[in-house]
Design an enzyme around this catalytic site. Sequence first.
Site, PDB file in Angstrom:
ATOM      1  N   ASP A 261       0.670  -1.106   0.078  1.00 12.65           N
ATOM      2  CA  ASP A 261       0.133   0.011  -0.036  1.00 12.65           C
ATOM      3  C   ASP A 261       1.028   1.308  -0.092  1.00 12.65           C
ATOM      4  O   ASP A 261       2.000   1.178   0.513  1.00 12.65           O
ATOM      5  CB  ASP A 261      -0.920   0.001   1.180  1.00 12.65           C
ATOM      6  CG  ASP A 261      -1.778   1.146   1.284  1.00 12.65           C
ATOM      7  OD1 ASP A 261      -2.982   1.018   0.522  1.00 12.65           O
ATOM      8  OD2 ASP A 261      -1.528   2.052   1.820  1.00 12.65           O
TER       9      ASP A 261
ATOM     10  N   ASN B  71      -2.200  13.184  -2.604  1.00 15.88           N
ATOM     11  CA  ASN B  71      -3.281  13.551  -3.605  1.00 15.88           C
ATOM     12  C   ASN B  71      -3.583  14.915  -3.115  1.00 15.88           C
ATOM     13  O   ASN B  71      -3.634  15.933  -3.985  1.00 15.88           O
ATOM     14  CB  ASN B  71      -4.376  12.663  -3.595  1.00 15.88           C
ATOM     15  CG  ASN B  71      -4.175  11.603  -4.440  1.00 15.88           C
ATOM     16  OD1 ASN B  71      -3.355  11.355  -5.310  1.00 15.88           O
ATOM     17  ND2 ASN B  71      -4.859  10.405  -4.112  1.00 15.88           N
TER      18      ASN B  71
ATOM     19  N   ASP C 142      -2.569   9.549  -9.849  1.00 22.65           N
ATOM     20  CA  ASP C 142      -2.595   8.566 -10.973  1.00 22.65           C
ATOM     21  C   ASP C 142      -1.407   8.279 -11.755  1.00 22.65           C
ATOM     22  O   ASP C 142      -1.095   7.143 -11.946  1.00 22.65           O
ATOM     23  CB  ASP C 142      -3.656   9.302 -12.062  1.00 22.65           C
ATOM     24  CG  ASP C 142      -5.096   9.271 -11.467  1.00 22.65           C
ATOM     25  OD1 ASP C 142      -5.454   8.709 -10.620  1.00 22.65           O
ATOM     26  OD2 ASP C 142      -5.805  10.219 -12.174  1.00 22.65           O
TER      27      ASP C 142
ATOM     28  N   GLU D 130      -5.108   2.358  -3.410  1.00 17.54           N
ATOM     29  CA  GLU D 130      -3.422   2.410  -3.979  1.00 17.54           C
ATOM     30  C   GLU D 130      -2.956   1.283  -3.303  1.00 17.54           C
ATOM     31  O   GLU D 130      -1.847   1.301  -3.281  1.00 17.54           O
ATOM     32  CB  GLU D 130      -2.970   3.615  -3.044  1.00 17.54           C
ATOM     33  CG  GLU D 130      -3.199   3.655  -1.382  1.00 17.54           C
ATOM     34  CD  GLU D 130      -4.537   3.942  -0.941  1.00 17.54           C
ATOM     35  OE1 GLU D 130      -4.699   4.181   0.337  1.00 17.54           O
ATOM     36  OE2 GLU D 130      -5.476   4.324  -1.965  1.00 17.54           O
TER      37      GLU D 130
END
Length: 745
Positions: free
Chosen positions: A611, A619, A628, A654
């Site tokens: 992860d 983000n 992305d 993720e």
Amino acid sequence: MITVKTKIRAVCSIWLLLFILAALYYLFQFVTLDQADLFSQEQRILLQQMFRQNLIVGGTLFGIGLTLSLLAIRSLKNYWTAFSDVVNSLVDGNYSVQIERFFHDAPGGLLQRMASRLQSNEARLTRQARELAQTNETLQQEIVKHQMTEQALRMSQQYAKSIIHSSLDMIIAVDQERNIIEFNEAAQKTFGYTPEEVLGKHIGMLYAQTHEASSIYQRTVNTGQCVQEIVNIRKNGEHFPCVLSASILRNKQGDPIGYMGISRDITEQKRAEAALRESQHYARSIIESSLDMIISADLNRNIVEFNTAAQEAFGYSPEEVRGKPVDLLYANAHEALAIHHVTLTEGQYAREVMNIRKDRKIFPGLLSASILKNNDGKIVGVMGILRDISAQKKTEETLLRHNRELRLLSRLSELLQVCHAEQETYDVIQNMCEQFFPLDSGYLAIIDDSHTMVDITRTWGGIIPEIGAFGIEDCWALRRGKLHVIEPPETGPLCLHLCSSTIYGYLCAPISASGETLGILHINFGPYEMEHSSKEQEEHTFESRRILVTRIAEHYALSLVNLRLRETLKQDSIRDALTGMYNRRYMEGSLERETRRAERHKKPVGVIILDVDHFKLFNDTHGHDAGDVVLRELGIFLRHNTRGEDIACRYGGEEFLLIMPDANLENTRQRAETLQKAIQTLSIQYQHKSLHVTISVGVASLPEHGASVKEVLKVADAALYQAKSEGRNRVVVAPLPSAYSKEIY
């Protein structure tokens, strides 16, 4: 007359009778003396003894006499019976009875003479009766013969009259002055006259020309008979032809008393002869104008008839073949002999034959042969009707080839439809092209992903490419976007990708569909025997090959496009659009599959869950586009840094999952640490920035942490959360359960 034997028998019988009477008399006296008491006791006793003795002697004599009397009576009975039998035999007419067998006296002799006399009378009467019967039979036969002669005479006269009047031929009789005295019904119907109109008239009234009647009369007088064709005239003035047979009529003494003619109207015969001549001319016209070859031969197999079609087909003139053996028209003389023999034996014969022309070229023909007979029904030869079936054979061959190509195209389409990978289609094209073009060689070339080079994927027919790939500009078919053909002796621009200079030509067919070119199908023509073929045949052969290659290329192009489309759809359904890794749907199927495989082969399976640390903060700081980019680069990194058999999936958000078949817990841990360190140093470029991320990793393994991959996945997920809680950017191996035993596998 009584014999001595008969007399002795009579005397003995009388004597015996007297003895019996004397014995009776003594008996009577003895009884009387005993009753009169004349004698003493001794005398009576003596007399009684004497009487008894006399009685015994008398009884004996009485028995003898009685016996002889019975014998005499029996003899008399037999005599009477025999006499009665003889008399009855004579009465019945049996005069041959042997009378001397019973009688030797006068009555027997008399009977014998009577029998002899009666027998001789009977023989004389029998002979006279036989002679009388024969005389009567002779008279009866003469009477019957006489009656039959009279009846036959009457019947013959009536029969002759009946024949004359019922005859279908005209019967006309004339006297010595040639006046008509007989005119039968057939003559009446033919000429249209009644008997009253012609009887007593001169015969010349029935002739169209009077001098013809005179010539017939003169010839009949001179020769006694005349047979010739004449022309008669009917009552209505119509002329008609007849055949006449005239002869002299004579009386019983042989003197001529007139003439008789029997004539027959041959109008229909004349018409039939004219029709026959016309039909013969018509038949000759048919034979000469027939499109089929008509050839006849005699019993020696020499050619008699050779029509125009046969002359054009074989190249011979009639003078060159008439009288020659029919064998010169056959490619095989034994075949000609067999056909001739079978036709004469069975009456007809039909089969395909091989014929040879004057220029020695062989062609197939369909022959129908039958026997020829003359007017008497005698076999005089064999006639054959022959048709050149070269065009038909070529059509049949073309049809068979076309059907074969259709079957192969159908099989090609079927095989291409069941292919699951593009590599499988290469093998299908190679195998089917070997069947489509057994005398040719070639190869299949596919444009690579760069769309600048063409890779040769499969070859057949022994061709060895000098290069494994070539540029798109090296092939004229790819430049032009359509079929490029080189057929000798024609010349044209040659493709640069040819393996070697070709003698027989080649073609390149572009494999394209929906405006996209995928590759080429190259066919290098083999050695076809074209030196014996016409230009039309060569053109037909090349054209059919061009059409076939085009169809194969079209079939393959559609199949390849569909296969790639299916592959694209499949990848879209199992891969994540952002990272290019397998999605969760594919992951679930993989978990189930790897669990069964591990159970079957007793192999371990490693599971790694990783992860991105603080991804939400990342983000918020750099934007979702940057997030992305990070996820996409991590997906590329993981795909490039895992084994081919490993399954790398985007687990969600993720989080990423690695399923490692045949990897034990230690190997899985080492791989997880390697990935964790490599990602820590990975630089990700975004908008001229270098971004860095770290990951937390949870590790577990089957069978140590569970009986299925799903159970192990839960354990690894728990280890991931442990790594996050312990400070992130680290690898945590899930602890082993206390109940775990190494003996499970």
